[in-house]
Scaffold this active site. Structure first.
Site, mmCIF file in Angstrom:
data_model
loop_
_atom_site.group_PDB
_atom_site.id
_atom_site.type_symbol
_atom_site.label_atom_id
_atom_site.label_comp_id
_atom_site.label_asym_id
_atom_site.label_seq_id
_atom_site.Cartn_x
_atom_site.Cartn_y
_atom_site.Cartn_z
ATOM 1 N N THR A 25 0.900 -1.145 0.000
ATOM 2 C CA THR A 25 0.000 0.000 0.000
ATOM 3 C C THR A 25 0.931 1.184 0.000
ATOM 4 O O THR A 25 2.097 1.053 0.384
ATOM 5 C CB THR A 25 -0.872 -0.002 1.286
ATOM 6 O OG1 THR A 25 -1.914 -0.952 1.143
ATOM 7 C CG2 THR A 25 -1.497 1.343 1.577
ATOM 8 N N ASP A 72 -8.867 -1.493 4.338
ATOM 9 C CA ASP A 72 -8.935 -0.385 5.295
ATOM 10 C C ASP A 72 -8.570 0.962 4.684
ATOM 11 O O ASP A 72 -8.983 2.010 5.183
ATOM 12 C CB ASP A 72 -7.984 -0.654 6.468
ATOM 13 C CG ASP A 72 -6.541 -0.793 6.000
ATOM 14 O OD1 ASP A 72 -6.300 -1.520 5.012
ATOM 15 O OD2 ASP A 72 -5.642 -0.173 6.611
ATOM 16 N N GLY A 112 -1.048 -2.696 6.030
ATOM 17 C CA GLY A 112 -1.012 -3.984 6.713
ATOM 18 C C GLY A 112 -2.279 -4.756 6.429
ATOM 19 O O GLY A 112 -3.004 -4.459 5.473
HETATM 20 N N1 ASP Z 1 -3.975 -2.420 4.006
HETATM 21 C C1 ASP Z 1 -4.074 -2.917 2.666
HETATM 22 C C2 ASP Z 1 -5.368 -3.659 2.517
HETATM 23 O O1 ASP Z 1 -5.740 -4.392 3.422
HETATM 24 C C3 ASP Z 1 -2.949 -3.808 2.256
HETATM 25 C C4 ASP Z 1 -1.585 -3.480 2.764
HETATM 26 O O2 ASP Z 1 -1.348 -2.398 3.277
HETATM 27 O O3 ASP Z 1 -0.687 -4.325 2.655
HETATM 28 O O4 ASP Z 1 -5.962 -3.563 1.481
#
Ligand code: ASP
Length: 325
Positions: free
Chosen positions: A187, A218, A239
Site C-alpha cells: 500500500t 482499510d 497492513g
Molecule cells: N492495508 C491494505 C489492505 O488491506 C494492504 C496493505 O497495506 O498491505 O488492502
C-alpha cells in the site's frame, strides 16, 4: 514495535510509506533495496517541493502518493496487485485535517491515479466514499486521466497471484510468512503537517493479493486506514486491512491523543502493539499538530521515509538506521 519517533518541529513534516510486508531481509539485495529507497525519495521530494514553497499539506500528500502510484514497485496505481479472479480493484482515500473533509474510492480500475479520484470525490461530490462502476463514471465525468488495464499490469504481481493460487490448490496458506509474505501486501501513503499547521493524509492500494473480487480494505475507510484532524494527528496505515478496520486503527490514534493524554509516540506504539497481539501485521505513518512524527510497524519491515524543514530526506526499509540524502 519497531520504527522511530521524532519530537515536535515548528516547520513542515512529511512522511510516506510504501507498504508493510517487505521482502525478507535475506532476500533483499542492495540493487533492489536501492530501487525502493529511490522510489520513496522521489515521493518525498515531490511533497517537499510543495511544502518548502509554503504549499498545503493536502497538496503535498496527494503529490507524494501520485509519485508512489506511478512507480510499479509499489502496490498502488501502476503495479497494483490482482484479485483471485485476475482483476485489479484499487482503493484510495484523502483527508484534509482542517475541517475533516474526506474523499475515497473503492474497487476501481480505470483512473490512472486513484488518489486523484479520491480527491475529486472530496472536492466535487457531496459524498465521502464512491465504489465500483459509479466511482469510475464519476471520475470520467470529472475529466480524470484514465489508463488501460495493461498500464496497471506488472509481471511480478501476476506471478505473485499465480503463486498464491497454486498454494491454495495445494491446501496451503496463501503465503509463507517466513518466506514470501511480501507477495500479498503493499500500500502507499503519506501524511503531512504544513508550515501553517494544517494536517492531511492520503492512502492508496491495490489491496491484498488474491483477495476476493469485491473485497474492500482499510485504506479507503476513514478512521481505519486513513485519518486527519488538525486537532490531533494525520495517519496513513498499511497492513492486514481487516484488522485495521476492526480496530478503527487510524481513528484510535487520534482518540488516544484527544482523550487519553497520550503523545504521538505512545499512541503509535500502543495501536501497533494492540494490532500485533490480535494477529494484525502492519504499520503506519503519523504526524501530529506540533510536527511530531511516528513510523511504527510490527512486522519485518515497512518501506518508509520522512523529510522535515531542513530538507534532508530519510528513507528506511527494516529496523535499521535511515539512509539520508
Ligand atoms: N492495508 C491494505 C489492505 O488491506 C494492504 C496493505 O497495506 O498491505 O488492502
Amino acid at each position: 514495535m519497531t520504527g522511530s519517533t521524532r519530537n515536535a518541529s515548528p516547520g513542515f513534516v512529511l512522511a510516506v510509506h510504501g507498504g508493510a510486508g517487505t521482502l525478507r531481509r535475506g532476500l533483499m539485495d542492495e540493487a533492489r533495496a536501492a530501487l525502493y529507497h529511490a522510489g520513496l525519495r522521489s515521493a518525498l521530494s515531490a511533497g517537499r517541493e510543495i511544502l518548502a514553497a509554503g504549499g498545503a499539506a493536502l497538496d503535498a500528500v496527494t503529490a507524494a502518493v501520485v509519485a508512489l502510484e506511478d512507480d510499479p514497485l509499489f502496490n498502488a496505481g501502476r503495479g497494483a496487485s490482482f484479485t483471485s479472479a485476475g482483476t485489479i480493484e484499487m482503493d484510495a482515500a484523502v483527508m484534509d485535517g482542517r475541517e475533516r473533509r474526506a474523499g475515497a474510492v473503492a474497487g476501481i480500475c480505470g483512473p490512472k491515479n486513484p488518489v486523484l479520484a479520491a480527491r475529486a470525490v472530496m472536492e466535487h461530490s457531496p459524498h465521502v466514499l464512491l465504489a465500483g462502476d459509479g466511482a469510475v463514471a464519476f471520475c470520467r465525468a470529472h475529466g480524470l486521466a484514465f489508463a488501460e488495464r495493461d498500464y496497471f499490469y506488472t509481471e511480478s504481481r501476476w506471478q505473485a497471484l499465480q503463486h498464491i493460487l497454486e498454494r491454495r490448490r495445494r491446501g496451503l496458506a496463501d503465503t509463507d510468512p517466513e518466506e514470501d509474505d511480501a507477495l500479498r501486501h503493499g500500500t502507499v501513503g503519506a501524511v503531512a503537517r504544513d508550515g501553517h499547521g494544517n494536517l492531511a493524509a492520503a492512502t492508496s492500494t491495490g489491496g491484498i493479493a488474491g483477495k476476493m473480487p469485491g473485497r474492500i480494505g482499510d485504506s479507503p475507510i476513514i478512521g481505519a486506514g486513513t485519518y486527519a484532524d488538525n486537532e490531533s494527528c494525520a495517519v496513513s496505515a498499511t497492513g492486514h486491512g481487516e484488522f485495521f478496520m476492526r480496530f478503527g486503527a487510524a481513528f484510535e490514534m487520534a482518540a488516544r491523543l484527544r482523550h487519553c493524554g497520550q503523545n504521538l509516540a505512545e499512541a503509535a506504539r500502543d495501536v501497533v502493539d494492540e494490532l500485533a497481539r490480535a494477529g494484525g501485521s502492519g504499520g503506519l505513518v503519523a504526524v501530529d499538530r506540533d510536527g511530531g512524527l511516528a513510523l511504527p510497524f510490527n512486522c519485518a519491515g515497512m518501506y518508509r521515509g520522512y523529510v522535515t524543514a531542513d530538507g534532508v530526506i530519510h528513507t528506511g526499509i527494516y529496523d535499521e538506521p535511515y539512509r539520508s540524502s
